[in-house]
Design a protein around this motif. Sequence first.
Motif, PDB file in Angstrom:
ATOM      1  N   TRP A 248      50.167  26.086  37.838  1.00 45.81           N
ATOM      2  CA  TRP A 248      49.618  27.469  37.653  1.00 45.81           C
ATOM      3  C   TRP A 248      50.265  27.859  36.252  1.00 45.81           C
ATOM      4  CZ3 TRP A 248      52.535  31.681  37.626  1.00 45.81           C
ATOM      5  CH2 TRP A 248      51.873  33.126  37.623  1.00 45.81           C
ATOM      6  N   HIS A 249      51.471  27.976  36.296  1.00 45.45           N
ATOM      7  CA  HIS A 249      52.391  28.380  35.322  1.00 45.45           C
ATOM      8  C   HIS A 249      51.796  27.638  33.745  1.00 45.45           C
ATOM      9  CE1 HIS A 249      55.716  29.175  32.534  1.00 45.45           C
ATOM     10  NE2 HIS A 249      55.866  30.555  33.080  1.00 45.45           N
TER      11      HIS A 249
ATOM     12  N   ALA B  27      55.463  33.457  39.664  1.00 44.06           N
ATOM     13  CA  ALA B  27      54.355  33.350  40.501  1.00 44.06           C
ATOM     14  C   ALA B  27      54.632  34.643  41.400  1.00 44.06           C
ATOM     15  CB  ALA B  27      54.380  32.058  41.398  1.00 44.06           C
TER      16      ALA B  27
ATOM     17  N   LEU C 209      46.501  30.423  42.490  1.00 42.41           N
ATOM     18  CA  LEU C 209      45.244  29.946  41.655  1.00 42.41           C
ATOM     19  C   LEU C 209      43.957  30.465  41.543  1.00 42.41           C
ATOM     20  CD1 LEU C 209      46.171  26.097  41.575  1.00 42.41           C
ATOM     21  CD2 LEU C 209      46.108  27.505  39.489  1.00 42.41           C
TER      22      LEU C 209
ATOM     23  N   ARG D 155      48.290  28.605  32.746  1.00 39.69           N
ATOM     24  CA  ARG D 155      47.954  30.249  32.211  1.00 39.69           C
ATOM     25  C   ARG D 155      48.855  30.151  30.667  1.00 39.69           C
ATOM     26  NH1 ARG D 155      44.653  29.568  35.836  1.00 39.69           N
ATOM     27  NH2 ARG D 155      44.618  30.699  37.656  1.00 39.69           N
TER      28      ARG D 155
ATOM     29  N   HIS E 152      42.473  29.919  32.304  1.00 37.30           N
ATOM     30  CA  HIS E 152      42.420  30.856  33.642  1.00 37.30           C
ATOM     31  C   HIS E 152      41.472  30.433  34.598  1.00 37.30           C
ATOM     32  CE1 HIS E 152      45.435  33.481  31.616  1.00 37.30           C
ATOM     33  NE2 HIS E 152      44.784  33.125  30.263  1.00 37.30           N
TER      34      HIS E 152
ATOM     35  N   ARG F 237      39.679  29.810  38.148  1.00 36.19           N
ATOM     36  CA  ARG F 237      39.953  30.114  39.295  1.00 36.19           C
ATOM     37  C   ARG F 237      39.631  29.269  40.536  1.00 36.19           C
ATOM     38  NH1 ARG F 237      43.243  34.279  37.855  1.00 36.19           N
ATOM     39  NH2 ARG F 237      42.144  36.012  36.518  1.00 36.19           N
TER      40      ARG F 237
ATOM     41  N   MET G 283      44.754  19.537  41.304  1.00 33.70           N
ATOM     42  CA  MET G 283      44.718  21.094  40.978  1.00 33.70           C
ATOM     43  C   MET G 283      44.006  21.032  39.303  1.00 33.70           C
ATOM     44  SD  MET G 283      47.893  23.128  42.392  1.00 33.70           S
ATOM     45  CE  MET G 283      49.265  21.717  42.078  1.00 33.70           C
TER      46      MET G 283
ATOM     47  N   THR H 298      52.293  24.083  42.906  1.00 31.80           N
ATOM     48  CA  THR H 298      51.155  25.000  42.657  1.00 31.80           C
ATOM     49  C   THR H 298      51.830  25.907  41.844  1.00 31.80           C
ATOM     50  OG1 THR H 298      50.529  24.896  44.909  1.00 31.80           O
ATOM     51  CG2 THR H 298      49.789  26.557  43.548  1.00 31.80           C
TER      52      THR H 298
END
Length: 248
Positions: free
Chosen positions: A226-227, A121, A245, A230, A235, A237, A29, A222
Amino acid sequence: MTDVLGWRKVLAVIAPSTNTIVQPDMEAMRPIGVTNHYRDIYVEDPLALSDASFTEGTTRIGQGMQDCLRTAITCKPDYIVLGVSAISFAGGLAGAREFASGLSEFTGKDVSVGSLSTAAALEAYGGIRRIAFVSPYYPVANAQVKRFFEDCGFEVVRDVPLRCRTWTDIAQVTEARLLEVLRQLDGDDVDAIVQVGTNLSMVRLAAQAELWLGKPVIAINTATYWHALRQCGIHDRMESFGKLLRDH
């Protein structure tokens, strides 16, 4: 001066030494300009887990945390990503906040932990109040996870503890078994399904399951990564890892 590979952010990723899933999950990721630096917490693999020994084992992971973090911060990371799940749910929402705060105070860095990241999330998706979750844990640990989500205002409709017999067994749970559990957890009374346990491989399956279940399916690795991205102001995508995500 800026790190030549981590010119956007340098992340320290922390997980138990028995964990073989967090590192490849989060590397998959990772956006360009971000580097992940995996540091492990030494832990012995138990011969057979139970409610009692699971709790004892997670306590030992917590005890080894500071030694691992001392090593992690020597690479001067911008941020800490904690790939340890069970201990982040202990004590409900108040316990999770205290846990995260303690890590930040010790390292001098902001930290993303699984419990708070997963709750964030769920809020990011919007309109979710009733959830079901699967874990590799034992009932004693699932009770802590349920308490946390209820403290956050979610109703836990169902949960499945897989009762994996060792820490390394968690990484051997197959997609076929997880598909069975997803069907068991799903229903019209559930708005979203959550997977906890960072050594349980589900980031890609969760993304696929969102398509055929028609609802959010959130894997903890994930959510945590993601957290972290961010919170670091990144950011990008990304495809292949679900709506979280891609759209949030």
